[in-house]
Enzyme design. Sequence first.
Site, PDB file in Angstrom:
ATOM      1  N   SER A  30     127.714 -91.829  51.750  1.00  0.00           N
ATOM      2  CA  SER A  30     126.320 -91.622  51.649  1.00  0.00           C
ATOM      3  C   SER A  30     125.466 -92.381  50.755  1.00  0.00           C
ATOM      4  O   SER A  30     125.774 -92.590  49.610  1.00  0.00           O
ATOM      5  CB  SER A  30     126.158 -90.124  50.927  1.00  0.00           C
ATOM      6  N   HIS A  62     123.906 -90.607  58.731  1.00  0.00           N
ATOM      7  CA  HIS A  62     125.258 -90.837  58.926  1.00  0.00           C
ATOM      8  C   HIS A  62     125.622 -91.690  59.946  1.00  0.00           C
ATOM      9  O   HIS A  62     126.733 -91.349  60.520  1.00  0.00           O
ATOM     10  CB  HIS A  62     126.042 -89.861  58.589  1.00  0.00           C
ATOM     11  N   HIS A  84     131.964 -85.684  57.648  1.00  0.00           N
ATOM     12  CA  HIS A  84     132.065 -84.791  56.562  1.00  0.00           C
ATOM     13  C   HIS A  84     132.784 -83.306  57.258  1.00  0.00           C
ATOM     14  O   HIS A  84     132.295 -82.743  58.206  1.00  0.00           O
ATOM     15  CB  HIS A  84     130.978 -84.668  55.675  1.00  0.00           C
ATOM     16  N   TYR A  86     132.134 -80.367  55.991  1.00  0.00           N
ATOM     17  CA  TYR A  86     131.116 -79.306  55.991  1.00  0.00           C
ATOM     18  C   TYR A  86     130.109 -79.396  57.652  1.00  0.00           C
ATOM     19  O   TYR A  86     129.446 -78.790  57.703  1.00  0.00           O
ATOM     20  CB  TYR A  86     130.106 -79.589  54.760  1.00  0.00           C
ATOM     21  N   GLU A  87     130.460 -80.579  58.305  1.00  0.00           N
ATOM     22  CA  GLU A  87     129.566 -80.867  59.525  1.00  0.00           C
ATOM     23  C   GLU A  87     129.977 -79.644  60.373  1.00  0.00           C
ATOM     24  O   GLU A  87     129.487 -79.625  61.559  1.00  0.00           O
ATOM     25  CB  GLU A  87     129.622 -82.217  60.099  1.00  0.00           C
ATOM     26  N   ALA A 114     129.494 -90.830  46.818  1.00  0.00           N
ATOM     27  CA  ALA A 114     128.630 -90.209  45.830  1.00  0.00           C
ATOM     28  C   ALA A 114     129.195 -88.669  45.337  1.00  0.00           C
ATOM     29  O   ALA A 114     129.805 -88.143  45.970  1.00  0.00           O
ATOM     30  CB  ALA A 114     127.120 -89.534  46.620  1.00  0.00           C
ATOM     31  N   MET A 212     132.111 -83.959  48.179  1.00  0.00           N
ATOM     32  CA  MET A 212     132.490 -83.170  49.481  1.00  0.00           C
ATOM     33  C   MET A 212     133.386 -84.291  50.655  1.00  0.00           C
ATOM     34  O   MET A 212     133.252 -84.080  51.718  1.00  0.00           O
ATOM     35  CB  MET A 212     131.194 -82.673  50.129  1.00  0.00           C
ATOM     36  N   SER A 213     133.754 -85.245  49.994  1.00  0.00           N
ATOM     37  CA  SER A 213     134.518 -86.212  51.103  1.00  0.00           C
ATOM     38  C   SER A 213     135.669 -86.930  50.591  1.00  0.00           C
ATOM     39  O   SER A 213     136.363 -86.118  49.404  1.00  0.00           O
ATOM     40  CB  SER A 213     133.621 -87.248  51.221  1.00  0.00           C
ATOM     41  N   ASN A 236     124.677 -87.524  39.917  1.00  0.00           N
ATOM     42  CA  ASN A 236     123.816 -86.508  39.129  1.00  0.00           C
ATOM     43  C   ASN A 236     124.980 -85.807  38.012  1.00  0.00           C
ATOM     44  O   ASN A 236     126.152 -86.054  38.348  1.00  0.00           O
ATOM     45  CB  ASN A 236     123.645 -85.235  39.950  1.00  0.00           C
ATOM     46  N   HIS A 247     119.365 -83.443  47.070  1.00  0.00           N
ATOM     47  CA  HIS A 247     120.001 -84.496  47.978  1.00  0.00           C
ATOM     48  C   HIS A 247     119.138 -85.860  47.668  1.00  0.00           C
ATOM     49  O   HIS A 247     119.682 -87.107  47.848  1.00  0.00           O
ATOM     50  CB  HIS A 247     120.065 -84.229  49.624  1.00  0.00           C
TER      51      HIS A 247
HETATM   52  N1  HPA Z   1     128.531 -82.008  44.042  1.00  0.00           N
HETATM   53  C1  HPA Z   1     129.171 -81.959  45.113  1.00  0.00           C
HETATM   54  N2  HPA Z   1     128.856 -83.237  46.112  1.00  0.00           N
HETATM   55  C2  HPA Z   1     127.913 -84.189  45.473  1.00  0.00           C
HETATM   56  C3  HPA Z   1     127.356 -83.975  44.263  1.00  0.00           C
HETATM   57  C4  HPA Z   1     127.512 -82.780  43.641  1.00  0.00           C
HETATM   58  O1  HPA Z   1     127.357 -82.581  42.511  1.00  0.00           O
HETATM   59  N3  HPA Z   1     126.663 -85.026  43.976  1.00  0.00           N
HETATM   60  C5  HPA Z   1     126.616 -85.890  44.935  1.00  0.00           C
HETATM   61  N4  HPA Z   1     127.641 -85.356  46.029  1.00  0.00           N
END
Ligand code: HPA
Length: 272
Positions: A30, A62, A84, A86-87, A114, A212-213, A236, A247
């Site tokens: 990402s 993506h 991913h 979640y897709e 990320a 998430m990956s 973050n 996002h």
């Molecule tokens: N949680 C899950 N996935 C993420 C996050 C998060 O805080 N930041 C970037 N991808």
Amino acid sequence: MNKLEKINKSTTWIKNRLTLEPNLGMVLGSGLSETMNSRIDGAEEVSWSDIPFFPEPSVKGHEGKFISGTINENPVLIQQGRIHWYEGLPWKDVIYPIRVQKKLGIEKLIMTNAAGGINRDFEPGDLCLITDHINFSGDNPLRGENLDEFGPRFPDLTRAYDEDLREAAVSVGKEMDIDLKQGVYVMTSGPSYETPAEISALRTLGADLVGMSTVPETITANHAGLDVLAISCVTNKAAGMQEKLTHEEVLEVTERTNKTLGKLISGIVGRV
Ligand code: HPA
């Protein structure tokens, strides 16, 4: 046609279009897809949408491709984008690109992602070497029939993130004066971010980063005997540690971190 025949057909199609045969592969996640663009010479590209039997990621931004070329004269294969969990696609699709990389001759795999920082010492913009993971996706990508062609039914994950590659990354980081953190990555399924209660539970479990990956790809790569190196960009502070999560913030932070990450990865490429 069975799974293996499809993978073989995709692989042959790609092989016929690329000149180089690198043994070093990459997966850039990402907002980090463009990291290596300015550093790659003689690039040749194939789009996933053109490759027979290749699954299509559903998320905008993506769009997947493979780029082959050299970085500091070392041949590499770069996978831009990933699928991913979640897709909503089946696991076999999520891990398909990794199996194709294996079939293309890749032996070492560098991945980026990320991630949210759970460790209180991590700040947005930090880079963090993944030392181990916790699979909190609720499932395992290798569930179902084992493809013996790739590896055993019960693969060992004791050294899921290769020690030699990690050592190389740490020493390149030091030479470049990059403050490379180290930590355990936990994968949640997404697409919602976590709750503050989940983050404190995950911290208690020993996680430093959340995303998430990467975990499915790491499991699949280890199954296939690839050496894995993975680096997170902390975008973050995890849920409950800052006002809110968006996002947009994730993309903004990856964008400003891309340059340092590109520098670090180029250095690592020259070393492994
Ligand atoms: N949680 C899950 N996935 C993420 C996050 C998060 O805080 N930041 C970037 N991808």
